[in-house]
Design an enzyme around this catalytic site. Sequence first.
Site, short mmCIF file in Angstrom:
data_model
loop_
_atom_site.label_atom_id
_atom_site.label_comp_id
_atom_site.label_asym_id
_atom_site.label_seq_id
_atom_site.Cartn_x
_atom_site.Cartn_y
_atom_site.Cartn_z
N CYS A 132 0.83 -1.21 0.00
CA CYS A 132 0.00 0.00 0.00
C CYS A 132 0.86 1.26 0.00
O CYS A 132 1.35 1.68 1.06
CB CYS A 132 -0.93 -0.02 1.21
SG CYS A 132 -1.91 1.47 1.36
N CYS A 135 -0.41 4.13 2.12
CA CYS A 135 -0.24 3.95 3.57
C CYS A 135 1.21 4.20 3.97
O CYS A 135 1.47 4.78 5.02
CB CYS A 135 -0.59 2.52 4.00
SG CYS A 135 -2.07 1.87 3.26
N ASP A 136 2.15 3.73 3.17
CA ASP A 136 3.55 3.66 3.62
C ASP A 136 4.52 4.55 2.86
O ASP A 136 5.68 4.68 3.28
CB ASP A 136 4.03 2.20 3.54
CG ASP A 136 3.17 1.28 4.39
OD1 ASP A 136 2.70 1.73 5.44
OD2 ASP A 136 2.95 0.12 3.99
#
Length: 305
Positions: A132, A135-136
């Site tokens: 992701c 997300c990261d």
Amino acid sequence: MRNVVIIGSGPAGLTAAIYAARANLAPLLIEGWQSGGQLTTTTEVENYPGFAKGIMGPELMKDMRAQAERFGTEFLTGDVSAADFRRRPFTITVDGERTITAKTVILATGASPVQLGLKNESRLIGHGVSTCATCDGFFFRGKELVVVGGGDSAVEEAVFLTKFATKVSIVHRRDKLRASKIMQDRAMKNERITFIWNTVVQDILGDDVVTGVRLTNVVTGKTSDLPCAGVFVAIGHRPNTALFVGQLDLDAKGYVVTGKGTATSVPGIFAAGDVQDSTYRQAVTAAGTGCMAALDAERFIESSG
Ligand code: NAP
């Protein structure tokens, strides 16, 4: 006993909830611990009709949820641990403790990212390995990254990651991308993106954190190491149907088979979104089938008294 229980909180599940709630069916929607489905792990959604300037995936899902809630959808947060569709009323167990009975069930459990299946991939997940980018990506400011895959997800993630990373290498097993033309053009024009064609990731290197990848060129057989701080795996998805094996007809890839409309092989169980769609897999098609599933469930309840 519930009229309609919806499992899943992506565009399919939430659209089904909006329609079922507006039909006065008082639906219960079971949302997993990460509510909102795959769009919560995406950035800007530019192809969902009605948003001329685009909308961020998480924001779209927040609004859909609020819309479902506004018409009386009840939400239950937890993971479905068991389901019995062999007799009616159907039963669904959440987190191993709470059992719910239902006249109809709408399966909207979506699909999950596929992983490469490497030992070091699972060991280093969260330590440089991710599925992701939204997300990261933030954690990789000023670093060099690898994205694996050749579809829209891989290309979209790579473009997004150039906001943080100095260099993003897309490693693809063939010499042609599967991604749409518009996404390809965007990546090709991006100076921070390079392509490594005909190549597979053979191993992910690093003790505590990712330090690189070992690559093999599938044409020449040559192996080489490429240093990087992160590996984003974007090689497609697998339907979340493990709980339904043996209870419903699934196709060879594990997707729920739907016949007329959203009907599954069990009368009273309907399926919508990516869990039954290995072809289109778009937010708007998921929402469309979510609407269909709610209408199908409503008709089923009416006809079965
Ligand atoms: P996808 O289209 O199935 O692409 C998966 C990619 O991973 C393919 O290039 C495939 O290679 C590669 N791959 C599969 N297994 C692999 C393995 N074991 N090792 C190495 N490479 C592997 O999946 P996706 O990119 O997640 O897209 C899914 C759907 O969502 C598509 O319909 C896509 O259009 C849509 N989507 C749309 C957007 C957007 O419009 N903004 C963004 C993301 C996704 P091959 O090409 O050789 O098969």
